[in-house]
Enzyme design. Structure first.
Site, PDB file in Angstrom:
ATOM      1  N   THR A 144     -56.074  44.921 -49.222  1.00 47.76           N
ATOM      2  CA  THR A 144     -57.495  44.747 -48.898  1.00 47.76           C
ATOM      3  C   THR A 144     -57.778  45.108 -47.442  1.00 47.76           C
ATOM      4  OG1 THR A 144     -57.783  43.003 -50.531  1.00 47.76           O
ATOM      5  CG2 THR A 144     -59.382  43.079 -48.753  1.00 47.76           C
ATOM      6  N   LEU A 145     -57.006  44.528 -46.517  1.00 49.42           N
ATOM      7  CA  LEU A 145     -57.258  44.800 -45.093  1.00 49.42           C
ATOM      8  C   LEU A 145     -56.997  46.258 -44.761  1.00 49.42           C
ATOM      9  CD1 LEU A 145     -57.506  41.757 -44.610  1.00 49.42           C
ATOM     10  CD2 LEU A 145     -56.091  42.013 -42.597  1.00 49.42           C
ATOM     11  N   VAL A 223     -53.963  42.678 -36.751  1.00 51.80           N
ATOM     12  CA  VAL A 223     -54.902  41.753 -37.406  1.00 51.80           C
ATOM     13  C   VAL A 223     -54.216  41.056 -38.587  1.00 51.80           C
ATOM     14  CG1 VAL A 223     -57.102  42.839 -36.722  1.00 51.80           C
ATOM     15  CG2 VAL A 223     -55.863  43.705 -38.731  1.00 51.80           C
ATOM     16  N   ARG A 225     -50.558  39.010 -38.906  1.00 55.63           N
ATOM     17  CA  ARG A 225     -50.086  37.709 -38.424  1.00 55.63           C
ATOM     18  C   ARG A 225     -49.201  37.939 -37.203  1.00 55.63           C
ATOM     19  NH1 ARG A 225     -53.533  35.596 -40.832  1.00 55.63           N
ATOM     20  NH2 ARG A 225     -53.444  33.977 -42.440  1.00 55.63           N
ATOM     21  N   ASP A 249     -55.612  40.126 -32.622  1.00 51.72           N
ATOM     22  CA  ASP A 249     -56.411  39.025 -33.172  1.00 51.72           C
ATOM     23  C   ASP A 249     -55.513  37.842 -33.534  1.00 51.72           C
ATOM     24  OD1 ASP A 249     -59.032  38.107 -34.121  1.00 51.72           O
ATOM     25  OD2 ASP A 249     -58.143  38.161 -36.122  1.00 51.72           O
ATOM     26  N   GLU A 254     -50.846  30.260 -31.624  1.00 50.16           N
ATOM     27  CA  GLU A 254     -52.315  30.234 -31.530  1.00 50.16           C
ATOM     28  C   GLU A 254     -52.784  28.804 -31.309  1.00 50.16           C
ATOM     29  OE1 GLU A 254     -54.030  32.241 -34.938  1.00 50.16           O
ATOM     30  OE2 GLU A 254     -52.717  33.960 -34.676  1.00 50.16           O
ATOM     31  N   HIS A 273     -58.391  35.126 -33.407  1.00 45.72           N
ATOM     32  CA  HIS A 273     -58.195  35.077 -34.862  1.00 45.72           C
ATOM     33  C   HIS A 273     -59.552  34.972 -35.591  1.00 45.72           C
ATOM     34  CE1 HIS A 273     -55.125  33.909 -38.209  1.00 45.72           C
ATOM     35  NE2 HIS A 273     -56.146  34.597 -38.708  1.00 45.72           N
ATOM     36  N   ALA A 276     -62.098  38.439 -39.180  1.00 43.36           N
ATOM     37  CA  ALA A 276     -62.733  38.397 -40.502  1.00 43.36           C
ATOM     38  C   ALA A 276     -63.974  37.508 -40.519  1.00 43.36           C
ATOM     39  CB  ALA A 276     -61.730  37.892 -41.540  1.00 43.36           C
TER      40      ALA A 276
HETATM   41  P1  NDP Z   1     -53.073  42.326 -49.779  1.00 48.08           P
HETATM   42  O1  NDP Z   1     -52.163  41.567 -50.661  1.00 48.08           O
HETATM   43  O2  NDP Z   1     -54.297  42.932 -50.325  1.00 48.08           O
HETATM   44  O3  NDP Z   1     -52.249  43.507 -49.074  1.00 48.08           O
HETATM   45  C1  NDP Z   1     -50.972  43.326 -48.547  1.00 48.08           C
HETATM   46  C2  NDP Z   1     -50.361  44.697 -48.326  1.00 48.08           C
HETATM   47  O4  NDP Z   1     -49.128  44.548 -47.633  1.00 48.08           O
HETATM   48  C3  NDP Z   1     -50.068  45.435 -49.596  1.00 48.08           C
HETATM   49  O5  NDP Z   1     -50.603  46.715 -49.442  1.00 48.08           O
HETATM   50  C4  NDP Z   1     -48.548  45.493 -49.664  1.00 48.08           C
HETATM   51  O6  NDP Z   1     -48.222  46.755 -50.188  1.00 48.08           O
HETATM   52  C5  NDP Z   1     -48.181  45.420 -48.205  1.00 48.08           C
HETATM   53  N1  NDP Z   1     -46.847  44.878 -47.961  1.00 48.08           N
HETATM   54  C6  NDP Z   1     -46.345  43.673 -48.288  1.00 48.08           C
HETATM   55  N2  NDP Z   1     -45.075  43.551 -47.847  1.00 48.08           N
HETATM   56  C7  NDP Z   1     -44.790  44.718 -47.220  1.00 48.08           C
HETATM   57  C8  NDP Z   1     -43.649  45.219 -46.549  1.00 48.08           C
HETATM   58  N3  NDP Z   1     -42.521  44.509 -46.445  1.00 48.08           N
HETATM   59  N4  NDP Z   1     -43.710  46.464 -46.013  1.00 48.08           N
HETATM   60  C9  NDP Z   1     -44.843  47.207 -46.125  1.00 48.08           C
HETATM   61  N5  NDP Z   1     -45.938  46.780 -46.762  1.00 48.08           N
HETATM   62  C10 NDP Z   1     -45.915  45.558 -47.303  1.00 48.08           C
HETATM   63  O7  NDP Z   1     -53.422  41.345 -48.581  1.00 48.08           O
HETATM   64  P2  NDP Z   1     -54.693  41.420 -47.609  1.00 48.08           P
HETATM   65  O8  NDP Z   1     -54.863  42.811 -47.167  1.00 48.08           O
HETATM   66  O9  NDP Z   1     -55.826  40.705 -48.205  1.00 48.08           O
HETATM   67  O10 NDP Z   1     -54.176  40.527 -46.388  1.00 48.08           O
HETATM   68  C11 NDP Z   1     -53.018  40.885 -45.662  1.00 48.08           C
HETATM   69  C12 NDP Z   1     -52.740  39.849 -44.594  1.00 48.08           C
HETATM   70  O11 NDP Z   1     -53.666  39.986 -43.541  1.00 48.08           O
HETATM   71  C13 NDP Z   1     -52.873  38.396 -45.034  1.00 48.08           C
HETATM   72  O12 NDP Z   1     -51.686  37.948 -45.642  1.00 48.08           O
HETATM   73  C14 NDP Z   1     -53.171  37.678 -43.743  1.00 48.08           C
HETATM   74  O13 NDP Z   1     -51.976  37.262 -43.138  1.00 48.08           O
HETATM   75  C15 NDP Z   1     -53.828  38.736 -42.888  1.00 48.08           C
HETATM   76  N6  NDP Z   1     -55.268  38.504 -42.708  1.00 48.08           N
HETATM   77  C16 NDP Z   1     -55.736  38.317 -41.431  1.00 48.08           C
HETATM   78  C17 NDP Z   1     -57.092  38.135 -41.213  1.00 48.08           C
HETATM   79  C18 NDP Z   1     -57.589  37.870 -39.841  1.00 48.08           C
HETATM   80  O14 NDP Z   1     -58.531  37.115 -39.709  1.00 48.08           O
HETATM   81  N7  NDP Z   1     -57.026  38.460 -38.802  1.00 48.08           N
HETATM   82  C19 NDP Z   1     -58.059  38.159 -42.311  1.00 48.08           C
HETATM   83  C20 NDP Z   1     -57.472  38.359 -43.615  1.00 48.08           C
HETATM   84  C21 NDP Z   1     -56.115  38.543 -43.781  1.00 48.08           C
HETATM   85  P3  NDP Z   1     -47.119  46.975 -51.328  1.00 48.08           P
HETATM   86  O15 NDP Z   1     -47.221  45.806 -52.250  1.00 48.08           O
HETATM   87  O16 NDP Z   1     -47.481  48.262 -51.917  1.00 48.08           O
HETATM   88  O17 NDP Z   1     -45.851  47.023 -50.542  1.00 48.08           O
HETATM   89  C1  7N6 Z   2     -60.395  32.971 -41.204  1.00 54.37           C
HETATM   90  C2  7N6 Z   2     -59.048  33.651 -41.034  1.00 54.37           C
HETATM   91  C3  7N6 Z   2     -56.735  35.173 -43.588  1.00 54.37           C
HETATM   92  O1  7N6 Z   2     -55.522  35.128 -43.764  1.00 54.37           O
HETATM   93  O2  7N6 Z   2     -56.402  34.495 -41.345  1.00 54.37           O
HETATM   94  C4  7N6 Z   2     -57.291  35.074 -42.198  1.00 54.37           C
HETATM   95  O3  7N6 Z   2     -57.527  35.322 -44.522  1.00 54.37           O
HETATM   96  C5  7N6 Z   2     -58.663  34.473 -42.238  1.00 54.37           C
HETATM   97  C6  7N6 Z   2     -61.571  33.889 -41.099  1.00 54.37           C
END
Ligand code: NDP
Ligand code: 7N6
Length: 307
Positions: A144-145, A223, A225, A249, A254, A273, A276
Site C-alpha cells: 500500500t505505502l 516512512v 519503521r 518520519d 520515538e 511519525h 499518514a
Molecule cells: P503492505 O503489506 O501493503 O506492504 C508491505 C510490502 O513490504 C509488500 O510489498 C511486501 O512485498 C514488502 N516486504 C515485506 N517483507 C519484505 C522484505 N523482507 N523485503 C522486501 N520487501 C518486503 O503494508 P503497507 O504498505 O500498508 O505498510 C507497510 C509498513 O509501513 C507498515 O508495516 C508500517 O510499519 C509502515 N507504515 C508507516 C506509516 C507512517 O505513519 N509512517 C503509515 C502506514 C504504514 P512482498 O510481499 O512482495 O515481498
Molecule cells: C498513525 C501511524 C501505521 O503503521 O504507523 C502507521 O499504520 C500509522 C497515523
C-alpha cells in the site's frame, strides 16, 4: 464470535479523538464505547493504537495502524485472539507526504523555511535546486505505502524502481528488484525510500553497506519503521557526505531523543511519525471495522487478518 461490545481504546487518541470513531460507528449492531485498559477486558473486540495485555481477554483486536510489529503474535494465537490491521488506507497520505519531502529537497523549501525562521533572505546556490522529472526513486516495499508513493511521485515524472521479496512486476512501478539485489537497486537512485514493515527479515536491512552503495547526491527517506535502518550508520553517512540528506518520519526511538544529531542537520527533515495523518483517519479506520463486523455477521473471513 459473538460481538456485543466493541471498545475504542483510549490510545487511538494518538491519531484522532476516540469520540469521533465512537460516533462514526454508532449504527453498528453492537455497543461501541471508549475504554481504558480495564474497560477493554469487558469487550468482545477492541479498536486500538497501543497493545495491552488486557486485550488477551477479547476475541478480536483491530489495530488502527498497518504496522503490527508491537503485537505479540504468539500470545494472541495461544489465546485464540484475532488480530486485524489497517493496511490499505495509507497510500495517498503517505504518498503525498513523501512527494512533499522530494519537492522540499528539489525546490529547497526546507532551507527556505529554516532561513525564514532566522529572518534571513538567503537564495540557494545556483546549482542547489533541481526538478524531479527523470529522477529515479528506489522504493523498498511495494505494498500500500510503496504503491501510493510510486503513484504520487510517478505523477511528478519520477521513475520508480520497487524492491520486494520476489522480482515479480507490480503495477505502477517501472522496474522491480528482489531484496537479494538491494545494493544493485539502490546504486543509481536519486531517492531511496523505505516503506517496508518491520519484521525479522527487514530489521536493520538498511545498513552502512547500503549507504556506501548509494550515490553521494542521493536522499534517503524512511516512512516504514525506525529499526529497519541502522540509525548510527545513517548518521555516519550524513556526516561523512556518503549521502546528501534524509527525510525521516520513523526512528529507532520515538519521540526522537533531544540529543540526536538528526535534529540539527540542514539536509535532514524530521517529521514526528505523522506521514499518514489526515482528518479522515477515523473514517478510514471505521470503514475497516464496519467491513469486518459485516463479515462476522455473514460468517465470512476477516478482512486484513494478521493473526
Ligand atoms: P503492505 O503489506 O501493503 O506492504 C508491505 C510490502 O513490504 C509488500 O510489498 C511486501 O512485498 C514488502 N516486504 C515485506 N517483507 C519484505 C522484505 N523482507 N523485503 C522486501 N520487501 C518486503 O503494508 P503497507 O504498505 O500498508 O505498510 C507497510 C509498513 O509501513 C507498515 O508495516 C508500517 O510499519 C509502515 N507504515 C508507516 C506509516 C507512517 O505513519 N509512517 C503509515 C502506514 C504504514 P512482498 O510481499 O512482495 O515481498
Ligand atoms: C498513525 C501511524 C501505521 O503503521 O504507523 C502507521 O499504520 C500509522 C497515523
Amino acid at each position: 464470535l459473538d460481538l456485543e461490545r466493541i471498545g475504542v481504546h483510549e490510545s487511538v487518541g494518538n491519531v484522532f479523538p476516540p469520540a469521533e470513531l465512537e460516533s462514526y460507528l454508532s449504527d453498528l449492531p453492537a455497543t461501541v464505547e471508549t475504554v481504558d485498559d480495564d474497560g477493554a477486558r469487558d469487550c468482545d473486540a477492541v479498536v486500538t493504537f497501543a497493545y495491552r495485555e488486557a486485550f488477551l481477554d477479547c476475541d478480536w483486536i483491530h489495530s488502527i495502524q498497518a504496522g503490527v510489529d508491537r503485537f505479540p503474535f504468539d500470545d494472541l494465537e495461544a489465546e485464540d485472539v484475532v488480530l486485524t490491521n489497517s493496511t490499505g488506507i495509507h497510500d495517498r497520505t503517505v504518498g503525498e507526504t513523501v512527494a512533499g519531502y522530494l519537492l522540499a529537497f528539489s525546490r529547497r523549501l526546507h532551507a527556505h523555511v529554516a532561513a525564514q525562521k532566522e529572518g534571513e533572505w538567503e537564495k540557494p546556490a545556483w546549482d542547489e535546486a533541481f526538478t524531479l522529472p527523470g529522477k529515479t526513486a528506489c522504493i523498498l516495499g511495494t505494498g500500500t505505502l510503496g504503491s501510493g508513493v510510486a503513484d504520487v511521485v510517478g505523477s511528478l515524472g519520477v521513475r520508480t524502481v520497487g524492491v520486494r521479496r520476489s522480482a515479480d512486476p507490480v503495477p505502477g512501478f517501472d522496474e522491480i528488484y528482489a531484496t537479494d539485489d538491494l545494493l544493485e537497486a539502490v546504486a543509481d537512485a536519486d531517492f531511496v525510500i523505505v516503506t517496508l514493515p518491520l519484521t525479522d527479515e527487514t530489521h536493520q536491512l538498511v545498513d552502512s553497506e547500503v549507504f556506501e552503495t548509494m550515490r553521494e547526491d542521493a536522499y534517503f527517506v524512511n516512512v516504514g519503521r525506525g529499526p529497519i535502518v541502522d540509525e548510527h550508520a545513517l548518521i555516519d553517512a550524513l556526516e561523512s557526505g556518503a549521502i546528501e540528506g534524509a527525510a525521516l518520519d520513523v526512528f529507532e526511538e520515538e519521540p526522537l531523543p533531544e540529543e540526536s544529531p538528526l535534529w540539527e542537520m540542514d539536509e535532514v527533515i524530521v517529521t514526528p511519525h505523522c506521514a499518514a495523518f489526515t482528518r479522515d483517519y477515523f473514517r478510514d479506520v471505521g470503514d475497516l471495522v464496519e467491513e469486518n463486523v459485516g463479515r462476522l455477521e455473514d460468517e465470512e473471513e476477516f478482512y486484513n487478518r494478521v493473526v
